[in-house]
Design an enzyme around this catalytic site. Structure first.
Site, mmCIF file in Angstrom:
data_model
loop_
_atom_site.group_PDB
_atom_site.id
_atom_site.type_symbol
_atom_site.label_atom_id
_atom_site.label_comp_id
_atom_site.label_asym_id
_atom_site.label_seq_id
_atom_site.Cartn_x
_atom_site.Cartn_y
_atom_site.Cartn_z
ATOM 1 N N THR A 237 0.842 -1.203 0.000
ATOM 2 C CA THR A 237 0.000 0.000 0.000
ATOM 3 C C THR A 237 0.874 1.248 0.000
ATOM 4 O O THR A 237 0.381 2.345 0.252
ATOM 5 C CB THR A 237 -0.893 0.052 1.259
ATOM 6 O OG1 THR A 237 -0.055 -0.097 2.411
ATOM 7 C CG2 THR A 237 -1.968 -1.003 1.247
ATOM 8 N N ALA A 238 2.176 1.067 -0.252
ATOM 9 C CA ALA A 238 3.109 2.208 -0.136
ATOM 10 C C ALA A 238 3.326 2.850 -1.510
ATOM 11 O O ALA A 238 2.665 3.856 -1.833
ATOM 12 C CB ALA A 238 4.406 1.750 0.501
ATOM 13 N N ARG A 239 4.213 2.281 -2.306
ATOM 14 C CA ARG A 239 4.477 2.801 -3.644
ATOM 15 C C ARG A 239 4.830 1.640 -4.571
ATOM 16 O O ARG A 239 5.560 0.712 -4.162
ATOM 17 C CB ARG A 239 5.638 3.798 -3.629
ATOM 18 C CG ARG A 239 5.288 5.181 -3.100
ATOM 19 C CD ARG A 239 4.325 5.944 -4.012
ATOM 20 N NE ARG A 239 4.041 7.282 -3.562
ATOM 21 C CZ ARG A 239 2.998 7.634 -2.798
ATOM 22 N NH1 ARG A 239 2.147 6.717 -2.392
ATOM 23 N NH2 ARG A 239 2.805 8.892 -2.461
ATOM 24 N N ASP A 263 -2.151 -2.091 -3.864
ATOM 25 C CA ASP A 263 -2.898 -0.834 -4.049
ATOM 26 C C ASP A 263 -2.068 0.148 -4.879
ATOM 27 O O ASP A 263 -2.534 1.235 -5.190
ATOM 28 C CB ASP A 263 -3.222 -0.232 -2.666
ATOM 29 C CG ASP A 263 -4.120 1.005 -2.750
ATOM 30 O OD1 ASP A 263 -5.120 0.964 -3.493
ATOM 31 O OD2 ASP A 263 -3.819 2.001 -2.080
ATOM 32 N N GLU A 268 1.011 4.336 -12.802
ATOM 33 C CA GLU A 268 -0.311 4.780 -12.325
ATOM 34 C C GLU A 268 -0.695 6.078 -13.015
ATOM 35 O O GLU A 268 0.189 6.930 -13.211
ATOM 36 C CB GLU A 268 -0.283 5.019 -10.808
ATOM 37 C CG GLU A 268 -0.077 3.772 -10.000
ATOM 38 C CD GLU A 268 -0.137 4.048 -8.483
ATOM 39 O OE1 GLU A 268 -0.538 5.156 -8.101
ATOM 40 O OE2 GLU A 268 0.225 3.148 -7.719
ATOM 41 N N HIS A 286 -5.040 2.453 -5.982
ATOM 42 C CA HIS A 286 -4.404 3.463 -5.116
ATOM 43 C C HIS A 286 -5.455 4.259 -4.321
ATOM 44 O O HIS A 286 -5.597 5.480 -4.510
ATOM 45 C CB HIS A 286 -3.527 4.418 -5.945
ATOM 46 C CG HIS A 286 -2.514 5.145 -5.111
ATOM 47 N ND1 HIS A 286 -1.224 5.377 -5.502
ATOM 48 C CD2 HIS A 286 -2.613 5.695 -3.872
ATOM 49 C CE1 HIS A 286 -0.566 6.037 -4.576
ATOM 50 N NE2 HIS A 286 -1.402 6.244 -3.555
ATOM 51 N N ILE A 287 -6.163 3.530 -3.458
ATOM 52 C CA ILE A 287 -7.226 4.178 -2.674
ATOM 53 C C ILE A 287 -6.979 4.050 -1.172
ATOM 54 O O ILE A 287 -7.920 4.137 -0.378
ATOM 55 C CB ILE A 287 -8.623 3.603 -3.031
ATOM 56 C CG1 ILE A 287 -8.647 2.074 -2.893
ATOM 57 C CG2 ILE A 287 -9.031 4.040 -4.432
ATOM 58 C CD1 ILE A 287 -10.045 1.476 -2.902
ATOM 59 N N GLY A 288 -5.714 3.869 -0.793
ATOM 60 C CA GLY A 288 -5.395 3.681 0.627
ATOM 61 C C GLY A 288 -6.010 4.731 1.536
ATOM 62 O O GLY A 288 -6.534 4.433 2.605
ATOM 63 N N SER A 289 -5.948 5.979 1.130
ATOM 64 C CA SER A 289 -6.428 7.051 2.016
ATOM 65 C C SER A 289 -7.804 7.583 1.604
ATOM 66 O O SER A 289 -8.222 8.638 2.086
ATOM 67 C CB SER A 289 -5.412 8.190 2.032
ATOM 68 O OG SER A 289 -5.196 8.674 0.724
#
Ligand code: 8YV
Length: 319
Positions: A237-239, A263, A268, A286-289
């Site tokens: 979930t980082a990069r 994620d 991207e 990429h919806i972690g936050s």
């Protein structure tokens, strides 16, 4: 005194935009599209500050071309790998980020990815959804249990620790690698490994929570995947830059990995089309936050940093 002018190049939360407009002259990109390097450079001549996301790239080339009017880049992100920090520092531009406020939301997504990958959620959902579920057997869709398993965490910062706290609730045995060992208070019983190899050797599950830097690019490659126990599950979930994607596919093919939960991707938006054929890869865009409260908190934190800067104070999250 005239109010500072700021540029908001992406559609931030309504509450963030409302608060921004109450304090600043705002140029808002309501269309929410990506900006080119030339557009970023052009905008720097008419604004005092920018609240970008990780999608706006402040490379060394862009930094060199920015207009001296631009004083602060108050990122709406914790990660700052889209900013060449030394090039921006050389131009005297302040850079801030939004730590803390997204740790729980991102840890929740890491948990979703870990459980979904471990219990074959994509495969199961596909079977039921497509009407192809025509059999049941005790040997059917058997996955990997997290309870009692060893979880390796690379990067025990705020998000890593938030994930560890949630994983502890699932009865996992937490191990970690971090540049420096945490205090016992922050460790909460987790086992510290002073080198990554030792951590990988015991990681039935591995979750990445470190920033993308030249040192961590390709951290998970053929060699490091090879150090994991057979059938390990990797979560990112980082990069995307942390994982060598062809090496991840090879590790899934040879059974070193049983599944992955991702994620973030090297490219991207879009991701890796080769991953699509693999139901053992649980993927999110990429919806972690991406929760209402976290988006507001990120926007407010970026505005707090701007407010401090324009009040002549040091922003709380100055990098
Ligand atoms: C954000 C992120 O969605 O904060 C980060 O570093 O990767 C994400 O959580 C994104 O950066 C928003 O700008």
């Amino acid at each position: 005194m005239a109010r500072p002018v700021i540029w908001i190049p992406r559609r931030l939360s309504d509450a963030t935009l409302k608060r921004a407009e109450a304090s600043y002259e705002c140029i808002i990109n309501w269309e929410d599209g990506l900006s080119t390097a030339d557009e970023i450079v052009a905008m720097s001549a008419v604004v005092d500050g920018i609240i970008p996301c990780h999608s706006e790239l402040f490379t060394a080339d862009v930094a060199a071309r920015l207009d001296p009017r631009l004083k602060i880049i108050a990122n709406h992100s914790v990660g700052v790998d889209h900013c060449d920090l030394s090039a921006l520092a050389a131009r005297g531009i302040a850079v801030t980020n939004t730590p803390d406020v997204l740790s729980d939301a991102t840890a929740e997504i890491a948990m979703l990815l870990m459980l979904g990958a471990a219990r074959r959620a994509i495969e199961g959902d596909h079977l039921v959804r497509t009407g192809a579920w025509n059999v049941w057997s005790p040997s059917f869709m058997v996955g990997k249990q997290v309870t009692g398993a060893r979880l390796g965490i690379i990067g025990m910062g705020r998000v890593g620790r938030a994930f560890a706290a949630k994983a502890r609730g699932f009865g996992m045995d937490i191990h970690y690698f971090n540049r420096t060992r945490l205090s016992a208070d922050l460790e909460q019983g987790a086992t510290f490994h002073s080198d990554i190899e030792n951590l990988l050797n015991v990681s039935d599950f591995l979750s990445l929570h470190c920033p993308a830097t030249p040192d961590t690019t390709g951290l998970m490659n053929a060699e490091s995947f090879g150090m994991l126990p057979d059938g390990a599950v990797v979560v990112n979930t980082a990069r995307g830059a942390l994982i060598d994607e062809p090496a991840l596919l090879a590790a899934l093919h040879n059974g070193k990995l049983s599944a992955a939960g991702l994620d973030c991707f090297s490219s991207e938006p879009g991701g890796n089309p080769e991953f699509a054929a693999h139901q053992s890869i649980f993927m999110l865009p990429h919806i972690g936050s991406a929760t209402v409260q976290t988006r507001d908190a990120m926007g407010f934190r970026a505005l707090d940093n701007l407010d401090a800067y324009f009040a002549g104070k040091t922003p709380g999250d100055l990098l």
